[in-house]
Motif scaffolding. Structure first.
Motif, PDB file in Angstrom:
ATOM      1  N   ALA A   1      39.359  39.217  51.047  1.00  0.00           N
ATOM      2  CA  ALA A   1      38.901  39.950  49.670  1.00  0.00           C
ATOM      3  C   ALA A   1      37.355  39.067  49.746  1.00  0.00           C
ATOM      4  CB  ALA A   1      39.787  39.892  48.638  1.00  0.00           C
ATOM      5  N   TRP A   2      37.369  37.833  49.705  1.00  0.00           N
ATOM      6  CA  TRP A   2      36.361  37.098  49.673  1.00  0.00           C
ATOM      7  C   TRP A   2      35.275  37.389  50.452  1.00  0.00           C
ATOM      8  CZ3 TRP A   2      36.321  31.097  50.695  1.00  0.00           C
ATOM      9  CH2 TRP A   2      35.219  30.425  50.322  1.00  0.00           C
ATOM     10  N   ILE A   3      35.620  37.820  51.755  1.00  0.00           N
ATOM     11  CA  ILE A   3      34.529  38.143  52.838  1.00  0.00           C
ATOM     12  C   ILE A   3      34.206  39.631  52.329  1.00  0.00           C
ATOM     13  CG2 ILE A   3      34.197  39.091  55.021  1.00  0.00           C
ATOM     14  CD1 ILE A   3      36.451  36.827  55.948  1.00  0.00           C
ATOM     15  N   ARG A   4      34.801  40.473  51.914  1.00  0.00           N
ATOM     16  CA  ARG A   4      34.271  41.822  51.552  1.00  0.00           C
ATOM     17  C   ARG A   4      33.528  41.872  50.143  1.00  0.00           C
ATOM     18  NH1 ARG A   4      39.700  43.166  52.292  1.00  0.00           N
ATOM     19  NH2 ARG A   4      40.258  43.188  50.178  1.00  0.00           N
ATOM     20  N   THR A   5      33.862  40.874  49.317  1.00  0.00           N
ATOM     21  CA  THR A   5      32.939  40.645  48.307  1.00  0.00           C
ATOM     22  C   THR A   5      31.503  40.108  48.406  1.00  0.00           C
ATOM     23  OG1 THR A   5      34.821  40.232  47.050  1.00  0.00           O
ATOM     24  CG2 THR A   5      32.800  39.431  45.907  1.00  0.00           C
ATOM     25  N   LEU A   6      31.437  39.259  49.501  1.00  0.00           N
ATOM     26  CA  LEU A   6      30.171  38.763  49.815  1.00  0.00           C
ATOM     27  C   LEU A   6      29.405  39.670  50.718  1.00  0.00           C
ATOM     28  CD1 LEU A   6      31.257  35.247  51.128  1.00  0.00           C
ATOM     29  CD2 LEU A   6      30.258  35.586  48.826  1.00  0.00           C
ATOM     30  N   GLU A   7      30.166  40.517  51.675  1.00  0.00           N
ATOM     31  CA  GLU A   7      29.420  41.535  52.327  1.00  0.00           C
ATOM     32  C   GLU A   7      28.866  42.789  51.109  1.00  0.00           C
ATOM     33  OE1 GLU A   7      32.456  43.054  54.805  1.00  0.00           O
ATOM     34  OE2 GLU A   7      31.717  41.491  56.580  1.00  0.00           O
TER      35      GLU A   7
ATOM     36  N   ILE B   1      22.914  35.081  50.799  1.00  0.00           N
ATOM     37  CA  ILE B   1      24.319  34.392  50.790  1.00  0.00           C
ATOM     38  C   ILE B   1      23.906  33.127  51.561  1.00  0.00           C
ATOM     39  CG2 ILE B   1      26.752  34.289  51.564  1.00  0.00           C
ATOM     40  CD1 ILE B   1      25.823  36.445  49.517  1.00  0.00           C
ATOM     41  N   ILE B   2      24.392  32.023  50.891  1.00  0.00           N
ATOM     42  CA  ILE B   2      23.792  30.576  51.493  1.00  0.00           C
ATOM     43  C   ILE B   2      25.147  29.816  51.373  1.00  0.00           C
ATOM     44  CG2 ILE B   2      22.430  28.769  50.963  1.00  0.00           C
ATOM     45  CD1 ILE B   2      20.601  30.640  49.333  1.00  0.00           C
TER      46      ILE B   2
ATOM     47  N   ILE C   1      30.270  31.831  44.337  1.00  0.00           N
ATOM     48  CA  ILE C   1      31.475  32.689  44.285  1.00  0.00           C
ATOM     49  C   ILE C   1      32.643  32.301  45.302  1.00  0.00           C
ATOM     50  CG2 ILE C   1      32.009  35.001  45.004  1.00  0.00           C
ATOM     51  CD1 ILE C   1      29.399  36.227  44.219  1.00  0.00           C
ATOM     52  N   ALA C   2      33.690  32.033  44.905  1.00  0.00           N
ATOM     53  CA  ALA C   2      35.061  31.731  45.658  1.00  0.00           C
ATOM     54  C   ALA C   2      35.991  32.418  44.851  1.00  0.00           C
ATOM     55  CB  ALA C   2      34.968  30.046  45.372  1.00  0.00           C
ATOM     56  N   PRO C   3      37.279  32.161  45.519  1.00  0.00           N
ATOM     57  CA  PRO C   3      38.604  32.738  45.125  1.00  0.00           C
ATOM     58  C   PRO C   3      38.956  31.962  43.886  1.00  0.00           C
ATOM     59  CG  PRO C   3      38.606  32.626  47.563  1.00  0.00           C
ATOM     60  CD  PRO C   3      37.369  31.874  47.051  1.00  0.00           C
ATOM     61  N   THR C   4      39.554  32.952  42.965  1.00  0.00           N
ATOM     62  CA  THR C   4      40.124  32.075  42.111  1.00  0.00           C
ATOM     63  C   THR C   4      41.371  31.503  42.037  1.00  0.00           C
ATOM     64  OG1 THR C   4      39.219  33.994  40.426  1.00  0.00           O
ATOM     65  CG2 THR C   4      40.862  32.531  39.489  1.00  0.00           C
TER      66      THR C   4
ATOM     67  N   ALA D   1      28.279  47.938  43.407  1.00  0.00           N
ATOM     68  CA  ALA D   1      28.423  48.049  44.688  1.00  0.00           C
ATOM     69  C   ALA D   1      30.114  48.440  44.926  1.00  0.00           C
ATOM     70  CB  ALA D   1      28.421  46.680  45.186  1.00  0.00           C
ATOM     71  N   GLY D   2      30.804  48.776  43.930  1.00  0.00           N
ATOM     72  CA  GLY D   2      32.222  49.150  44.231  1.00  0.00           C
ATOM     73  C   GLY D   2      33.162  48.031  44.204  1.00  0.00           C
ATOM     74  N   GLY D   3      32.761  46.947  44.030  1.00  0.00           N
ATOM     75  CA  GLY D   3      33.655  45.481  44.479  1.00  0.00           C
ATOM     76  C   GLY D   3      34.593  45.449  43.380  1.00  0.00           C
ATOM     77  N   ILE D   4      34.667  45.772  42.093  1.00  0.00           N
ATOM     78  CA  ILE D   4      35.497  45.474  41.105  1.00  0.00           C
ATOM     79  C   ILE D   4      36.784  46.324  41.078  1.00  0.00           C
ATOM     80  CG2 ILE D   4      35.597  45.002  38.618  1.00  0.00           C
ATOM     81  CD1 ILE D   4      32.992  44.155  38.552  1.00  0.00           C
ATOM     82  N   TYR D   5      38.037  45.958  41.046  1.00  0.00           N
ATOM     83  CA  TYR D   5      39.163  46.478  41.071  1.00  0.00           C
ATOM     84  C   TYR D   5      39.311  47.327  39.530  1.00  0.00           C
ATOM     85  CZ  TYR D   5      44.089  47.625  41.079  1.00  0.00           C
ATOM     86  OH  TYR D   5      45.361  48.285  40.939  1.00  0.00           O
TER      87      TYR D   5
END
Length: 470
Positions: free
Chosen positions: A260-266, A275-276, A388-391, A460-464
């Motif tokens: 999910a982290w990777i998809r969010t960044l993408e 992205i840094i 940005i990181a997982p909660t 971007a459609g990234g929020i559930y």
């Protein structure tokens, strides 16, 4: 879509509380007549075109460690406060009611805010609305469950080391911890003064932004830690420099969370944001430092609960003439007792230098890490706008598993949320899939850039998106 009239909302929410009683989200609920009177007044103001605010007539639930006047109790989910009713109301409660908002009731929580799964409550555990076998997160679990179940759109909670962000992730809603000092703590029952932060749980980030704007409009003279809302320098660019803390990529990170982290960044990269990868090397020490500092402050703050002035008074103390040993033994739950003992130990004469003082040094190192990556001014080439990181390192665990956790095993859920708490910086947990949240962090006072990320992720459609029936 226009909102339904406040009286309609009140009736629907009361029905929803009854329908979802098994969630155990509420400790006390305001009388129906009181709520309908407030709703009718708001309805009249709105119809006349003179609402008190954009949130006039909206319902809100309040965590049980935030003081409210009668008819609502303030028990901190502790037996030692029992049926206690506060003679004052918290500044944040006064402000939301002055804006026409309607306080529905008080929500269940871990006792005095000490827990990550809302199982350490004298009222019993809170259940996750999506699956009653799963943890709802803590300590603001009741607030999260109430919002996630659709009982109300907004709730207040408190976040000391992740207590808003973690339950928001587990319940698939938005959880916002503002910069330390921007929301008044006057009337909030203290757990750890230097860490406690009032925050917001909501079904969408826009409601959180609106309520934050209302509550942070001016500093509170009653709270010595209250600070005017700043205007930090943010790079004037349509795209953001998003830092990815490589130190948060733990070996123990659940595969579903990492994906999910990777998809969010993408999705953000595809929208043109940079992205840094960055390093926060003292992240690995943050959890240990937090669990020295927070219990130390708690052991001092909870010394006032002795049954002599208010709250529970043990029959043992009455009969035997003892001062308060029986009262504190009966009144506090096991987790609170454990943390008081941990805190007293780390503050003791022979241990303070090795524990409390060292933890304070670690805290400064964590703060310096964030300062280094956010930069000190707009022209700093090393600056990133947000992180940005997982909660949480995993989706919600089963309640049975966390309730039976031994020693410090139950504390690991906070490993990714405590760094922002130690640094006092703002952080918002956004749901990216069911049971998984991503936290966005900014420099102190940088709330505006958090809303920018939330909007971009939404576009971007990234929020559930929770369904109303969930």
């Amino acid at each position: 879509m226009p909102l339904p009239p406040p009286t309609t909302t009140v009736r629907a929410s009361l029905n929803a509380i009854a329908r979802h009683s098994a969630l155990n989200a509420f400790v006390s609920v305001a009388p129906e007549s009181h709520l309908l009177a407030k709703a009718a007044a708001a309805e009249a103001r709105i119809a006349a075109g003179s609402p008190l605010s954009d949130l006039d007539g909206r319902l809100i639930a309040i965590k049980d460690n935030i003081c409210t006047p009668s008819p609502l109790r303030t028990t901190c989910a502790s037996k030692i406060l029992g049926n206690y009713t506060s003679p004052i109301s918290a500044t944040v409660v006064d402000r939301l009611e002055a804006a026409g908002m309607i306080t529905l009731g008080k929500t269940n929580m871990d006792e005095f805010g000490m827990g990550s799964h809302s199982v350490f409550s004298s009222h019993g555990a809170v259940k996750n609305p999506h699956d009653s076998d799963l943890s709802t997160g803590g300590s603001s679990g009741g607030s999260a469950a109430a919002v996630a179940a659709g009982i109300c759109d907004l709730a207040l909670g408190t976040d000391t080391g992740g207590s808003i962000r973690l339950p928001s992730a587990y319940c698939s809603i938005t959880g916002f911890k503002p910069s330390y000092g921007l929301l008044s703590r006057w009337g909030v029952v203290a757990y750890a003064n230097s860490l406690d932060t009032v925050g917001i749980l909501s079904r969408n980030w826009r409601d959180a932004r609106s309520l934050f704007s209302l509550l942070s409009a001016a500093p509170d003279t009653l709270d010595p830690t209250s600070i005017p809302r700043p205007n930090p320098k943010i790079r004037s660019s349509s795209t953001l420099r998003i830092g990815i803390p490589v130190d948060y990529n733990l070996h123990e990170l659940d595969d579903r969370v990492r994906s999910a982290w990777i998809r969010t960044l993408e999705s953000l990269s595809n929208a043109g944001h940079e992205i840094i990868p960055i390093s926060l090397p003292n992240t690995k020490h943050a959890l240990a430092a937090y669990y020295v500092l927070a219990p130390a402050e708690a052991s001092s703050n909870l010394a006032r609960y002795d049954g002599l002035r208010y709250g529970l008074r043990s029959e043992q103390d009455r009969v035997n003439g003892t001062l308060f040993a029986g009262t504190r033994g009966e009144g506090f739950g096991e987790e609170v007792k454990k943390r008081i003992l941990l805190g007293a130990f780390s503050l003791s004469a022979g241990k303070m230098d090795n524990y409390f003082i060292q933890a304070q040094k670690i805290r400064k190192m964590v703060q310096d890490d964030f300062t280094a990556v956010f930069g000190r001014d707009e022209g700093d080439a090393s600056q990133v706008d947000v992180l940005i990181a997982p909660t949480s390192p995993s989706p919600p665990p089963k309640i049975a598993e966390v309730a039976d956790a031994h020693g410090t095993d139950g504390y690991v859920a906070d490993v990714l949320t405590t760094p922002a708490s130690l640094a006092g910086i703002p952080s918002i947990s956004l749901p990216v899939e069911k049971g998984v949240g991503m936290q966005v962090m900014a420099q102190w006072g940088g709330e505006e850039v958090l809303w920018k990320v939330a909007e971009g992720l939404e576009e971007a459609g990234g929020i559930y998106q929770l369904e109303t029936s969930e």
